[in-house]
Write a protein that holds these residues in place. Structure first.
Motif, PDB file in Angstrom:
ATOM      1  N   ALA A  70       0.648  -1.313  -0.080  1.00 49.04           N
ATOM      2  CA  ALA A  70      -0.060  -0.119   0.042  1.00 49.04           C
ATOM      3  C   ALA A  70       1.025   1.312  -0.114  1.00 49.04           C
ATOM      4  CB  ALA A  70      -1.056  -0.055   1.236  1.00 49.04           C
ATOM      5  N   PRO A  71       1.980   1.433   0.670  1.00 48.99           N
ATOM      6  CA  PRO A  71       2.727   2.750   0.789  1.00 48.99           C
ATOM      7  C   PRO A  71       3.508   2.902  -0.453  1.00 48.99           C
ATOM      8  CG  PRO A  71       3.244   1.313   2.907  1.00 48.99           C
ATOM      9  CD  PRO A  71       2.459   0.520   1.806  1.00 48.99           C
ATOM     10  N   LYS A  72       3.573   1.970  -1.402  1.00 51.31           N
ATOM     11  CA  LYS A  72       4.013   2.013  -2.862  1.00 51.31           C
ATOM     12  C   LYS A  72       3.055   2.834  -3.660  1.00 51.31           C
ATOM     13  CE  LYS A  72       6.790  -1.960  -2.548  1.00 51.31           C
ATOM     14  NZ  LYS A  72       7.046  -3.330  -3.448  1.00 51.31           N
ATOM     15  N   ASP A  73       1.722   2.905  -3.291  1.00 48.25           N
ATOM     16  CA  ASP A  73       0.805   3.590  -4.018  1.00 48.25           C
ATOM     17  C   ASP A  73       0.757   2.946  -5.411  1.00 48.25           C
ATOM     18  OD1 ASP A  73      -1.303   5.445  -4.488  1.00 48.25           O
ATOM     19  OD2 ASP A  73      -0.095   6.952  -5.245  1.00 48.25           O
ATOM     20  N   THR A  74       0.600   1.625  -5.529  1.00 41.22           N
ATOM     21  CA  THR A  74       0.457   0.938  -6.731  1.00 41.22           C
ATOM     22  C   THR A  74      -0.926   0.659  -7.342  1.00 41.22           C
ATOM     23  OG1 THR A  74       0.534  -1.097  -5.834  1.00 41.22           O
ATOM     24  CG2 THR A  74       2.609  -0.055  -6.311  1.00 41.22           C
ATOM     25  N   GLY A  75      -1.071   0.386  -8.470  1.00 42.58           N
ATOM     26  CA  GLY A  75      -2.401  -0.010  -8.901  1.00 42.58           C
ATOM     27  C   GLY A  75      -2.962  -1.288  -8.484  1.00 42.58           C
ATOM     28  N   VAL A  76      -4.120  -1.717  -8.792  1.00 44.50           N
ATOM     29  CA  VAL A  76      -4.930  -2.910  -8.429  1.00 44.50           C
ATOM     30  C   VAL A  76      -4.249  -3.984  -9.212  1.00 44.50           C
ATOM     31  CG1 VAL A  76      -6.616  -2.899 -10.186  1.00 44.50           C
ATOM     32  CG2 VAL A  76      -7.017  -4.230  -8.114  1.00 44.50           C
ATOM     33  N   SER A  77      -3.461  -4.040 -10.246  1.00 42.39           N
ATOM     34  CA  SER A  77      -2.823  -5.006 -10.912  1.00 42.39           C
ATOM     35  C   SER A  77      -1.421  -5.493 -10.172  1.00 42.39           C
ATOM     36  CB  SER A  77      -2.356  -4.528 -12.500  1.00 42.39           C
ATOM     37  OG  SER A  77      -1.540  -3.353 -12.478  1.00 42.39           O
ATOM     38  N   ASP A  78      -0.804  -4.434  -9.685  1.00 41.11           N
ATOM     39  CA  ASP A  78       0.158  -4.714  -8.570  1.00 41.11           C
ATOM     40  C   ASP A  78       0.085  -5.634  -7.597  1.00 41.11           C
ATOM     41  OD1 ASP A  78       2.728  -4.229  -9.628  1.00 41.11           O
ATOM     42  OD2 ASP A  78       3.142  -2.481  -8.314  1.00 41.11           O
ATOM     43  N   TYR A  79      -1.412  -5.238  -7.025  1.00 44.39           N
ATOM     44  CA  TYR A  79      -1.578  -5.938  -5.823  1.00 44.39           C
ATOM     45  C   TYR A  79      -2.009  -7.515  -6.272  1.00 44.39           C
ATOM     46  CZ  TYR A  79      -2.505  -2.030  -2.469  1.00 44.39           C
ATOM     47  OH  TYR A  79      -2.186  -0.944  -1.477  1.00 44.39           O
ATOM     48  N   ASN A  80      -2.805  -7.599  -7.462  1.00 44.64           N
ATOM     49  CA  ASN A  80      -3.200  -8.835  -7.772  1.00 44.64           C
ATOM     50  C   ASN A  80      -1.776  -9.757  -8.166  1.00 44.64           C
ATOM     51  OD1 ASN A  80      -6.182  -9.401  -8.093  1.00 44.64           O
ATOM     52  ND2 ASN A  80      -6.056  -7.701  -9.520  1.00 44.64           N
ATOM     53  N   ALA A  81      -0.766  -8.967  -8.553  1.00 42.23           N
ATOM     54  CA  ALA A  81       0.509  -9.922  -8.884  1.00 42.23           C
ATOM     55  C   ALA A  81       1.091 -10.222  -7.541  1.00 42.23           C
ATOM     56  CB  ALA A  81       1.376  -8.724  -9.537  1.00 42.23           C
ATOM     57  N   TYR A  82       1.125  -9.529  -6.577  1.00 42.62           N
ATOM     58  CA  TYR A  82       1.669  -9.957  -4.990  1.00 42.62           C
ATOM     59  C   TYR A  82       0.663 -11.075  -4.573  1.00 42.62           C
ATOM     60  CZ  TYR A  82       5.326  -6.283  -4.633  1.00 42.62           C
ATOM     61  OH  TYR A  82       6.101  -5.369  -4.662  1.00 42.62           O
ATOM     62  N   VAL A  83      -0.506 -10.907  -4.697  1.00 47.58           N
ATOM     63  CA  VAL A  83      -1.615 -12.009  -4.394  1.00 47.58           C
ATOM     64  C   VAL A  83      -1.171 -13.405  -4.697  1.00 47.58           C
ATOM     65  CG1 VAL A  83      -3.850 -12.655  -4.068  1.00 47.58           C
ATOM     66  CG2 VAL A  83      -3.248 -10.334  -3.392  1.00 47.58           C
ATOM     67  N   SER A  84      -1.125 -13.239  -6.481  1.00 48.01           N
ATOM     68  CA  SER A  84      -0.969 -14.337  -6.961  1.00 48.01           C
ATOM     69  C   SER A  84       0.510 -14.893  -6.604  1.00 48.01           C
ATOM     70  CB  SER A  84      -0.698 -14.181  -8.574  1.00 48.01           C
ATOM     71  OG  SER A  84      -1.861 -13.554  -8.865  1.00 48.01           O
ATOM     72  N   ALA A  85       1.397 -14.263  -6.664  1.00 48.23           N
ATOM     73  CA  ALA A  85       2.860 -14.962  -6.144  1.00 48.23           C
ATOM     74  C   ALA A  85       2.929 -15.266  -4.711  1.00 48.23           C
ATOM     75  CB  ALA A  85       4.031 -13.625  -6.223  1.00 48.23           C
ATOM     76  N   VAL A  86       2.333 -14.914  -3.706  1.00 44.89           N
ATOM     77  CA  VAL A  86       2.186 -15.328  -2.502  1.00 44.89           C
ATOM     78  C   VAL A  86       1.447 -16.573  -2.584  1.00 44.89           C
ATOM     79  CG1 VAL A  86       1.368 -14.837   0.022  1.00 44.89           C
ATOM     80  CG2 VAL A  86       2.662 -13.296  -1.330  1.00 44.89           C
ATOM     81  N   THR A  87       0.286 -16.356  -3.307  1.00 38.77           N
ATOM     82  CA  THR A  87      -0.440 -17.878  -3.297  1.00 38.77           C
ATOM     83  C   THR A  87       0.273 -18.996  -4.027  1.00 38.77           C
ATOM     84  OG1 THR A  87      -2.533 -16.592  -3.476  1.00 38.77           O
ATOM     85  CG2 THR A  87      -2.905 -18.681  -4.356  1.00 38.77           C
ATOM     86  N   GLU A  88       1.112 -18.697  -4.897  1.00 38.11           N
ATOM     87  CA  GLU A  88       1.877 -19.725  -5.704  1.00 38.11           C
ATOM     88  C   GLU A  88       3.090 -19.969  -4.656  1.00 38.11           C
ATOM     89  OE1 GLU A  88       3.416 -22.050  -8.725  1.00 38.11           O
ATOM     90  OE2 GLU A  88       1.697 -20.594  -8.910  1.00 38.11           O
ATOM     91  N   LEU A  89       3.625 -19.147  -3.708  1.00 35.29           N
ATOM     92  CA  LEU A  89       4.372 -19.733  -2.717  1.00 35.29           C
ATOM     93  C   LEU A  89       3.591 -20.660  -1.967  1.00 35.29           C
ATOM     94  CD1 LEU A  89       7.158 -19.263  -1.121  1.00 35.29           C
ATOM     95  CD2 LEU A  89       5.896 -17.305   0.106  1.00 35.29           C
ATOM     96  N   TRP A  90       2.361 -20.351  -1.366  1.00 42.26           N
ATOM     97  CA  TRP A  90       1.596 -21.236  -0.377  1.00 42.26           C
ATOM     98  C   TRP A  90       1.352 -22.353  -1.095  1.00 42.26           C
ATOM     99  CZ3 TRP A  90      -3.453 -23.204  -1.785  1.00 42.26           C
ATOM    100  CH2 TRP A  90      -3.901 -23.846  -0.623  1.00 42.26           C
ATOM    101  N   LEU A  91       1.260 -22.649  -2.439  1.00 40.93           N
ATOM    102  CA  LEU A  91       1.143 -24.033  -3.215  1.00 40.93           C
ATOM    103  C   LEU A  91       2.404 -24.729  -2.988  1.00 40.93           C
ATOM    104  CD1 LEU A  91      -0.842 -22.927  -6.205  1.00 40.93           C
ATOM    105  CD2 LEU A  91      -1.668 -24.661  -4.602  1.00 40.93           C
ATOM    106  N   MET A  92       3.316 -24.056  -3.166  1.00 43.39           N
ATOM    107  CA  MET A  92       4.839 -24.786  -3.016  1.00 43.39           C
ATOM    108  C   MET A  92       4.995 -25.414  -1.603  1.00 43.39           C
ATOM    109  SD  MET A  92       7.359 -22.784  -5.723  1.00 43.39           S
ATOM    110  CE  MET A  92       7.270 -21.297  -4.968  1.00 43.39           C
ATOM    111  N   ARG A  93       4.691 -24.447  -0.526  1.00 45.96           N
ATOM    112  CA  ARG A  93       5.208 -24.566   0.697  1.00 45.96           C
ATOM    113  C   ARG A  93       4.372 -25.675   1.251  1.00 45.96           C
ATOM    114  NH1 ARG A  93       8.026 -19.146   2.348  1.00 45.96           N
ATOM    115  NH2 ARG A  93       9.973 -19.459   1.023  1.00 45.96           N
ATOM    116  N   LYS A  94       2.978 -25.593   0.821  1.00 48.04           N
ATOM    117  CA  LYS A  94       1.975 -26.527   1.561  1.00 48.04           C
ATOM    118  C   LYS A  94       2.244 -28.067   1.374  1.00 48.04           C
ATOM    119  CE  LYS A  94      -2.069 -27.111  -1.408  1.00 48.04           C
ATOM    120  NZ  LYS A  94      -3.196 -27.617  -1.443  1.00 48.04           N
ATOM    121  N   SER A  95       3.143 -28.272  -0.123  1.00 52.65           N
ATOM    122  CA  SER A  95       3.199 -29.393  -0.296  1.00 52.65           C
ATOM    123  C   SER A  95       4.897 -29.837  -0.066  1.00 52.65           C
ATOM    124  CB  SER A  95       2.937 -29.721  -1.991  1.00 52.65           C
ATOM    125  OG  SER A  95       3.906 -28.874  -2.671  1.00 52.65           O
TER     126      SER A  95
END
Length: 143
Positions: A53-78
């Protein structure tokens, strides 16, 4: 079966995952590293609020972070539990069926999209600028 993201996507994900991991290690410094960096919905929301949020980025950047962390979750849960802390196995068991993109994250992304749309509407931003329509006059478009 989980597939790794494509090369360019991996480069973008890696940068964002590294940022999440560094934030988590600093924020949860009392926990073992493998526990601190295990993505949960609460951690993702805190990360977005504190770091993105402090970076004042757009919604597409937020989506990119959420996607990356979700991908990380997929890897770490297995990941195999061998060599991991006891806390990691507990985190894995507790959070393996709960994706980081929960209702709070979805609501945040929806609110950001609404704000972006409203800002564009208020500023009368021309979403079609730089298109072939720019070469026609108003009279030509009417006919």
């Amino acid at each position: 079966l989980h597939r790794a993201p494509e090369h360019n996507t991996s480069k973008q994900y890696n940068r964002r995952v590294e940022e999440f991991d560094n934030w988590a290690i600093a924020k949860f410094s009392d926990d073992p590293k493998d526990v601190a960096t295990f993505p949960t919905p609460g951690k993702l929301l805190d990360f977005l609020v504190e770091r993105v949020a402090p970076k004042d980025t757009g919604v597409s950047d937020y989506n990119a972070y959420v996607s990356a962390v979700t991908e990380l979750w997929l890897m770490r849960k297995s990941m195999p539990k061998d060599g991991m802390s006891e806390g990691f196995a507990a985190m894995q068991k507790k959070w393996c069926s709960t994706k980081p993109r929960d209702e709070a994250i979805k609501a945040l992304l929806q609110k950001l999209q609404e704000r972006t749309s409203q800002r564009r509407l208020d500023s009368k931003e021309d979403r079609g600028r730089g298109t072939v329509d720019d070469t026609y006059t108003l009279e030509q478009k009417k006919s």
